[in-house]
Scaffold this motif. Sequence first.
Motif, PDB file in Angstrom:
ATOM      1  N   GLU A  68       0.826  -1.202   0.000  1.00  0.00           N
ATOM      2  CA  GLU A  68       0.000   0.000   0.000  1.00  0.00           C
ATOM      3  C   GLU A  68       0.870   1.265   0.000  1.00  0.00           C
ATOM      4  OE1 GLU A  68      -2.254  -3.405   1.072  1.00  0.00           O
ATOM      5  OE2 GLU A  68      -0.448  -2.620   2.037  1.00  0.00           O
ATOM      6  N   GLN A  69       1.952   1.234   0.752  1.00  0.00           N
ATOM      7  CA  GLN A  69       2.866   2.380   0.772  1.00  0.00           C
ATOM      8  C   GLN A  69       3.556   2.552  -0.577  1.00  0.00           C
ATOM      9  OE1 GLN A  69       4.828   0.906   4.420  1.00  0.00           O
ATOM     10  NE2 GLN A  69       4.703   3.007   5.190  1.00  0.00           N
ATOM     11  N   GLU A  70       3.899   1.441  -1.219  1.00  0.00           N
ATOM     12  CA  GLU A  70       4.508   1.507  -2.545  1.00  0.00           C
ATOM     13  C   GLU A  70       3.531   2.132  -3.543  1.00  0.00           C
ATOM     14  OE1 GLU A  70       6.554  -1.395  -5.944  1.00  0.00           O
ATOM     15  OE2 GLU A  70       5.439  -2.274  -4.273  1.00  0.00           O
ATOM     16  N   ALA A  71       2.288   1.674  -3.512  1.00  0.00           N
ATOM     17  CA  ALA A  71       1.280   2.213  -4.431  1.00  0.00           C
ATOM     18  C   ALA A  71       1.071   3.710  -4.190  1.00  0.00           C
ATOM     19  CB  ALA A  71      -0.039   1.454  -4.256  1.00  0.00           C
ATOM     20  N   ILE A  89       9.119  16.988 -21.954  1.00  0.00           N
ATOM     21  CA  ILE A  89      10.240  16.070 -21.700  1.00  0.00           C
ATOM     22  C   ILE A  89       9.708  14.644 -21.639  1.00  0.00           C
ATOM     23  CG2 ILE A  89      12.082  15.420 -20.093  1.00  0.00           C
ATOM     24  CD1 ILE A  89      11.962  18.353 -19.052  1.00  0.00           C
ATOM     25  N   THR A  90      10.152  13.803 -22.571  1.00  0.00           N
ATOM     26  CA  THR A  90       9.807  12.382 -22.547  1.00  0.00           C
ATOM     27  C   THR A  90      10.927  11.639 -21.828  1.00  0.00           C
ATOM     28  OG1 THR A  90       8.612  12.544 -24.642  1.00  0.00           O
ATOM     29  CG2 THR A  90       9.286  10.347 -23.934  1.00  0.00           C
ATOM     30  N   TYR A  91      10.618  11.134 -20.651  1.00  0.00           N
ATOM     31  CA  TYR A  91      11.627  10.482 -19.805  1.00  0.00           C
ATOM     32  C   TYR A  91      11.629   8.991 -20.097  1.00  0.00           C
ATOM     33  CZ  TYR A  91      14.466   9.551 -15.670  1.00  0.00           C
ATOM     34  OH  TYR A  91      15.491   9.163 -14.820  1.00  0.00           O
ATOM     35  N   ARG A  92      12.745   8.499 -20.637  1.00  0.00           N
ATOM     36  CA  ARG A  92      12.859   7.078 -20.967  1.00  0.00           C
ATOM     37  C   ARG A  92      14.053   6.481 -20.233  1.00  0.00           C
ATOM     38  NH1 ARG A  92      11.352   7.078 -27.473  1.00  0.00           N
ATOM     39  NH2 ARG A  92       9.114   7.343 -27.121  1.00  0.00           N
ATOM     40  N   GLY A  93      13.774   5.531 -19.352  1.00  0.00           N
ATOM     41  CA  GLY A  93      14.838   4.909 -18.568  1.00  0.00           C
ATOM     42  C   GLY A  93      14.305   4.528 -17.210  1.00  0.00           C
ATOM     43  N   VAL A  94      15.190   4.546 -16.228  1.00  0.00           N
ATOM     44  CA  VAL A  94      14.786   4.234 -14.861  1.00  0.00           C
ATOM     45  C   VAL A  94      14.725   5.530 -14.069  1.00  0.00           C
ATOM     46  CG1 VAL A  94      17.152   3.773 -14.056  1.00  0.00           C
ATOM     47  CG2 VAL A  94      15.208   2.777 -12.846  1.00  0.00           C
ATOM     48  N   LEU A  95      13.687   5.661 -13.276  1.00  0.00           N
ATOM     49  CA  LEU A  95      13.556   6.784 -12.360  1.00  0.00           C
ATOM     50  C   LEU A  95      13.695   6.210 -10.950  1.00  0.00           C
ATOM     51  CD1 LEU A  95      13.077   9.806 -12.008  1.00  0.00           C
ATOM     52  CD2 LEU A  95      10.622   9.337 -11.947  1.00  0.00           C
ATOM     53  N   TYR A  96      14.781   6.573 -10.296  1.00  0.00           N
ATOM     54  CA  TYR A  96      15.081   6.076  -8.957  1.00  0.00           C
ATOM     55  C   TYR A  96      14.641   7.141  -7.963  1.00  0.00           C
ATOM     56  CZ  TYR A  96      18.527   5.496  -5.063  1.00  0.00           C
ATOM     57  OH  TYR A  96      19.174   5.405  -3.858  1.00  0.00           O
ATOM     58  N   ALA A  97      13.658   6.794  -7.142  1.00  0.00           N
ATOM     59  CA  ALA A  97      13.161   7.720  -6.128  1.00  0.00           C
ATOM     60  C   ALA A  97      13.663   7.297  -4.764  1.00  0.00           C
ATOM     61  CB  ALA A  97      11.630   7.751  -6.138  1.00  0.00           C
ATOM     62  N   GLY A  98      14.457   8.159  -4.139  1.00  0.00           N
ATOM     63  CA  GLY A  98      14.846   7.946  -2.755  1.00  0.00           C
ATOM     64  C   GLY A  98      13.764   8.525  -1.872  1.00  0.00           C
ATOM     65  N   LEU A  99      13.106   7.676  -1.102  1.00  0.00           N
ATOM     66  CA  LEU A  99      11.974   8.098  -0.279  1.00  0.00           C
ATOM     67  C   LEU A  99      12.356   8.144   1.191  1.00  0.00           C
ATOM     68  CD1 LEU A  99       9.199   5.771  -1.794  1.00  0.00           C
ATOM     69  CD2 LEU A  99       9.852   8.073  -2.554  1.00  0.00           C
ATOM     70  N   MET A 100      11.773   9.096   1.921  1.00  0.00           N
ATOM     71  CA  MET A 100      11.808   9.077   3.376  1.00  0.00           C
ATOM     72  C   MET A 100      10.393   8.748   3.849  1.00  0.00           C
ATOM     73  SD  MET A 100      13.760   9.363   6.021  1.00  0.00           S
ATOM     74  CE  MET A 100      15.178  10.353   5.534  1.00  0.00           C
ATOM     75  N   VAL A 101      10.275   7.641   4.559  1.00  0.00           N
ATOM     76  CA  VAL A 101       8.974   7.219   5.057  1.00  0.00           C
ATOM     77  C   VAL A 101       8.784   7.849   6.427  1.00  0.00           C
ATOM     78  CG1 VAL A 101       7.447   5.267   5.520  1.00  0.00           C
ATOM     79  CG2 VAL A 101       9.233   5.068   3.780  1.00  0.00           C
ATOM     80  N   THR A 102       7.894   8.821   6.509  1.00  0.00           N
ATOM     81  CA  THR A 102       7.663   9.596   7.731  1.00  0.00           C
ATOM     82  C   THR A 102       6.292   9.276   8.306  1.00  0.00           C
ATOM     83  OG1 THR A 102       6.555  11.511   6.761  1.00  0.00           O
ATOM     84  CG2 THR A 102       8.954  11.444   6.564  1.00  0.00           C
ATOM     85  N   ASN A 103       5.991   9.876   9.451  1.00  0.00           N
ATOM     86  CA  ASN A 103       4.667   9.706  10.044  1.00  0.00           C
ATOM     87  C   ASN A 103       3.574  10.325   9.181  1.00  0.00           C
ATOM     88  OD1 ASN A 103       5.651   8.349  12.284  1.00  0.00           O
ATOM     89  ND2 ASN A 103       5.975  10.229  13.459  1.00  0.00           N
ATOM     90  N   GLU A 104       3.976  11.197   8.247  1.00  0.00           N
ATOM     91  CA  GLU A 104       3.019  11.848   7.348  1.00  0.00           C
ATOM     92  C   GLU A 104       2.964  11.171   5.988  1.00  0.00           C
ATOM     93  OE1 GLU A 104       4.801  15.680   7.355  1.00  0.00           O
ATOM     94  OE2 GLU A 104       3.747  16.341   9.163  1.00  0.00           O
ATOM     95  N   GLY A 105       3.575  10.002   5.869  1.00  0.00           N
ATOM     96  CA  GLY A 105       3.636   9.305   4.592  1.00  0.00           C
ATOM     97  C   GLY A 105       4.995   9.438   3.938  1.00  0.00           C
ATOM     98  N   SER A 106       5.148   8.870   2.746  1.00  0.00           N
ATOM     99  CA  SER A 106       6.433   8.903   2.044  1.00  0.00           C
ATOM    100  C   SER A 106       6.635  10.269   1.394  1.00  0.00           C
ATOM    101  CB  SER A 106       6.479   7.813   0.966  1.00  0.00           C
ATOM    102  OG  SER A 106       6.399   6.532   1.554  1.00  0.00           O
ATOM    103  N   LYS A 107       7.863  10.793   1.536  1.00  0.00           N
ATOM    104  CA  LYS A 107       8.240  12.048   0.900  1.00  0.00           C
ATOM    105  C   LYS A 107       9.509  11.824   0.094  1.00  0.00           C
ATOM    106  CE  LYS A 107       6.295  14.998   4.545  1.00  0.00           C
ATOM    107  NZ  LYS A 107       6.545  16.172   5.425  1.00  0.00           N
TER     108      LYS A 107
END
Length: 407
Positions: free
Chosen positions: A229-232, A251-269
């Motif tokens: 659920e958090q991933e979604a 901008i057409t982005y083609r490739g991998v998009l790597y998101a570094g997330l901080m999982v906080t009490n308010e959700g992922s940022k």
Amino acid sequence: MKILLIGSGGREHALAWKIAQSQLVSRLICAPGNPGMAEVADCLEVADPIAFAREEGIDLVVVGPEQPLAESLADRLEAAGIPCFGPVKAGAMLESSKAFTKEICEAAGAPTARYGHYADAGEAKAALSGYTAPYVIKADGLAAGKGVVIARSLTEAEAAVDELMAVSGSLVIEEFMDGYEVSLFAVTDGESVQRLGLASDYKRAFDGDEGPNTGGMGAISPPRNFTAEQEAEAYRTIIEPCLAELRRRGITYRGVLYAGLMVTNEGSKLVEFNCRFGDPECQLIMRRLRSDIVPSLWGAATGRLAGVGADWKDEAGVLITMAAKGYPGSYEKGSAIGGVKDAAALEDVVVFHAGTKRDGDRLLANGGRVLSVTALGTDLEEARTKVYEAAGRIEWPEGFYRRDIGA
């Protein structure tokens, strides 16, 4: 299919290892590659990737590191009609400019930390009064994974402003986010999005998350305590809106998009975007991916990703980075490494080369982060036991590694 893979690190070795398993590939060439990649591909020095791709009839170019993308390699390949897995320069700005990423998040309504962007050290230091310790200071440009300082005091923060301003000419100060980090990997052709794995990496050099920031001293996959659920939610609130904002800007982005997330009490940022697979996380993602990676790479590069799926192994993975003593500061090159084959002979273990070279039959250290030792297990605890047994078989007195990865 003939594939040219650009790069020479642990991430590229993992990609080469996985690509080489594909029945779709007739030849894999790595430029320049490393001794580990040479076991699964042809490693060549390639001065001009476009000319080489034309001469050799390359069907797909896969760009591993961020620097060539920031320098418009994908743009030049696109202009030459050669499919490229990796975004054009305008898309790669998500990594090459922290300020651009913040701007995109702001426009897309994607959750991230409050921030300010500064090109003057005096203004940046004055702005620190608007934040509370710990202070997060980031070089605006590329800094090989080491352009972030988390300062515990105002004095440290002011010193970091001077240091990072000298690195990139401008910087971002942002509020500290409390939580735990997760690395999320999305492959996209600009429209369709494929979820390609999750991991958590360990940035600090020493046990207990002590010492300076590094490019990554270890990783686990899947992350602990991060639900489907958090991933979604992260895709819905961060990945998809930001890709839509890029499209809005042409901008057409083609490739991998790597998101570094901080999982906080308010959700992922969002902490940061990278325009390439993370290193060392990529090594674990490739180990845990059961399905062929090539359809994903080809589909993203050619705008045909829709309908391409990914199949995952049930096992968990742990990776430890073996680095040269002194890293991420100054270190010596050229020390001999033994026992790699003994380590790799263990069940469920693969050792990826990150900074090595050959001198005849001898394997030598040739970088800061030198080897990525990976293991799979029924759970993280079993994988951790296996990976540390493997690391114990590697003979390299001049190297070191953290003993608490996955603990």
